[in-house]
Design a protein around this motif. Structure first.
Motif, mmCIF file in Angstrom:
data_model
loop_
_atom_site.group_PDB
_atom_site.id
_atom_site.type_symbol
_atom_site.label_atom_id
_atom_site.label_comp_id
_atom_site.label_asym_id
_atom_site.label_seq_id
_atom_site.Cartn_x
_atom_site.Cartn_y
_atom_site.Cartn_z
ATOM 1 N N PRO A 1 26.779 34.614 13.099
ATOM 2 C CA PRO A 1 25.405 35.118 13.151
ATOM 3 C C PRO A 1 24.848 35.065 14.580
ATOM 4 O O PRO A 1 25.104 34.131 15.328
ATOM 5 C CB PRO A 1 24.626 34.162 12.239
ATOM 6 C CG PRO A 1 25.657 33.543 11.363
ATOM 7 C CD PRO A 1 26.909 33.476 12.189
ATOM 8 N N SER A 2 24.098 36.059 14.946
ATOM 9 C CA SER A 2 23.519 36.137 16.287
ATOM 10 C C SER A 2 22.392 35.121 16.436
ATOM 11 O O SER A 2 21.503 35.034 15.587
ATOM 12 C CB SER A 2 22.961 37.530 16.545
ATOM 13 O OG SER A 2 22.222 37.546 17.752
ATOM 14 N N PRO A 3 22.389 34.382 17.546
ATOM 15 C CA PRO A 3 21.269 33.461 17.779
ATOM 16 C C PRO A 3 20.014 34.200 18.244
ATOM 17 O O PRO A 3 18.953 33.610 18.356
ATOM 18 C CB PRO A 3 21.801 32.547 18.882
ATOM 19 C CG PRO A 3 22.801 33.381 19.605
ATOM 20 C CD PRO A 3 23.409 34.286 18.574
ATOM 21 N N GLY B 1 18.621 36.858 16.723
ATOM 22 C CA GLY B 1 17.900 37.523 15.649
ATOM 23 C C GLY B 1 18.565 38.810 15.211
ATOM 24 O O GLY B 1 19.675 39.135 15.618
ATOM 25 N N ARG B 2 17.828 39.525 14.383
ATOM 26 C CA ARG B 2 18.322 40.784 13.826
ATOM 27 C C ARG B 2 17.345 41.882 14.168
ATOM 28 O O ARG B 2 16.158 41.645 14.399
ATOM 29 C CB ARG B 2 18.455 40.668 12.310
ATOM 30 C CG ARG B 2 19.376 39.564 11.885
ATOM 31 C CD ARG B 2 19.472 39.403 10.397
ATOM 32 N NE ARG B 2 18.393 40.040 9.659
ATOM 33 C CZ ARG B 2 18.201 39.949 8.373
ATOM 34 N NH1 ARG B 2 19.008 39.235 7.658
ATOM 35 N NH2 ARG B 2 17.215 40.557 7.775
ATOM 36 N N ASP C 1 14.027 42.038 12.276
ATOM 37 C CA ASP C 1 12.987 41.026 12.457
ATOM 38 C C ASP C 1 11.740 41.646 13.089
ATOM 39 O O ASP C 1 11.825 42.512 13.952
ATOM 40 C CB ASP C 1 13.492 39.892 13.357
ATOM 41 C CG ASP C 1 14.569 39.056 12.690
ATOM 42 O OD1 ASP C 1 14.700 39.117 11.455
ATOM 43 O OD2 ASP C 1 15.291 38.353 13.416
ATOM 44 N N PRO D 1 10.281 33.861 15.317
ATOM 45 C CA PRO D 1 11.598 34.065 14.697
ATOM 46 C C PRO D 1 11.808 33.128 13.513
ATOM 47 O O PRO D 1 11.442 31.956 13.581
ATOM 48 C CB PRO D 1 12.589 33.768 15.820
ATOM 49 C CG PRO D 1 11.820 33.035 16.859
ATOM 50 C CD PRO D 1 10.370 33.356 16.666
ATOM 51 N N PRO D 2 12.382 33.641 12.434
ATOM 52 C CA PRO D 2 12.646 32.787 11.273
ATOM 53 C C PRO D 2 13.779 31.804 11.567
ATOM 54 O O PRO D 2 14.590 32.029 12.461
ATOM 55 C CB PRO D 2 13.055 33.781 10.182
ATOM 56 C CG PRO D 2 13.531 34.984 10.905
ATOM 57 C CD PRO D 2 12.809 35.020 12.213
ATOM 58 N N GLU D 3 13.828 30.749 10.808
ATOM 59 C CA GLU D 3 14.932 29.791 10.906
ATOM 60 C C GLU D 3 16.212 30.494 10.461
ATOM 61 O O GLU D 3 16.233 31.180 9.445
ATOM 62 C CB GLU D 3 14.648 28.590 10.013
ATOM 63 C CG GLU D 3 15.669 27.512 10.163
ATOM 64 C CD GLU D 3 15.065 26.236 10.704
ATOM 65 O OE1 GLU D 3 15.816 25.282 10.808
ATOM 66 O OE2 GLU D 3 13.867 26.207 11.012
ATOM 67 N N ARG D 4 17.282 30.337 11.208
ATOM 68 C CA ARG D 4 18.526 31.055 10.927
ATOM 69 C C ARG D 4 19.639 30.102 10.509
ATOM 70 O O ARG D 4 19.769 29.018 11.061
ATOM 71 C CB ARG D 4 18.995 31.806 12.159
ATOM 72 C CG ARG D 4 17.991 32.777 12.652
ATOM 73 C CD ARG D 4 18.642 34.078 13.022
ATOM 74 N NE ARG D 4 17.639 34.982 13.528
ATOM 75 C CZ ARG D 4 16.921 35.794 12.775
ATOM 76 N NH1 ARG D 4 17.112 35.837 11.493
ATOM 77 N NH2 ARG D 4 16.019 36.580 13.297
ATOM 78 N N SER D 5 20.443 30.570 9.598
ATOM 79 C CA SER D 5 21.646 29.843 9.212
ATOM 80 C C SER D 5 22.761 30.214 10.195
ATOM 81 O O SER D 5 22.891 31.362 10.598
ATOM 82 C CB SER D 5 22.061 30.244 7.794
ATOM 83 O OG SER D 5 23.346 29.750 7.514
ATOM 84 N N THR D 6 23.567 29.243 10.575
ATOM 85 C CA THR D 6 24.708 29.516 11.449
ATOM 86 C C THR D 6 26.012 29.571 10.649
ATOM 87 O O THR D 6 27.087 29.641 11.231
ATOM 88 C CB THR D 6 24.823 28.433 12.538
ATOM 89 O OG1 THR D 6 24.934 27.160 11.896
ATOM 90 C CG2 THR D 6 23.617 28.456 13.460
#
Length: 181
Positions: free
Chosen positions: A87-89, A91-92, A95, A101-106
């Motif tokens: 997953p990109s740190p 964002g998408r 978004d 920015p939302p919390e992201r899963s790695t």
């Protein structure tokens, strides 16, 4: 009436809710791959009357292409590329830039038919006579990202493998001219 590429054009109006023929066709593809590749057919996802994804070992990548061409009749090569599932740190694209920015899963999740590595090569081939396609993918080793070339199986893979090599650093063993474009 629209006939999708995956349909086999044998729908009936007598019972429009009945499942379209075609499951046996796709199940036959899986059976052929299992017979030819054995344990190198790692997983598959069959969406009835829609599509088929298969995952094969990296060692069977080229052999899977040959089986799909010679035994299954997939005579049209659509594309070949790779996926980096990390997953990109950053964002998408979906978004909202005006929001924090939302919390992201790695966590790495490899999509249909799963996977064991961060990167995968995948290709799409189609049987133009029976109107169905197969997406085949293989895990690429993190420490030595390479699989055998499909150029000898589908000549159209040449440019796609060069692009994939340039974009992702994946090697294609036996490619006749693997250089950056």
């Amino acid at each position: 009436m629209v006939i999708r590429l995956s349909d086999d054009n044998t729908t009936t109006t007598a019972n429009p809710t009945a499942a379209l023929p075609g499951d046996a066709l796709r199940e036959g593809v899986v059976t052929t791959l299992r017979d030819e590749l054995g344990a190198d057919l790692l997983d598959h996802v069959l969406k009835p009357n829609d599509d088929l994804w298969v995952r094969v070992s990296a060692e069977a990548w080229q052999r899977a292409g040959r089986v799909l061409r010679d035994k299954v009749g997939c005579d049209f090569f659509c594309f070949l590329s790779a996926i980096d599932w990390l997953p990109s740190p950053y964002g998408r694209g979906e978004d909202d830039p005006t929001q924090p920015p939302p919390e992201r899963s790695t966590e790495i999740r490899q999509g249909y038919a799963g996977g064991d590595t961060r990167m995968q090569v995948f290709a799409r081939v189609v049987n133009l006579t029976k109107h169905f396609g197969v997406t085949v993918k293989a895990d690429v080793a993190d420490d030595s990202p390479a699989v055998d070339s499909w150029v000898g199986v589908y000549a159209g893979a040449n440019w796609h493998e060069r692009e994939t090599h340039e974009m992702f650093g994946i090697g294609f063993n036996g490619h006749p001219d693997l250089r950056n474009m």
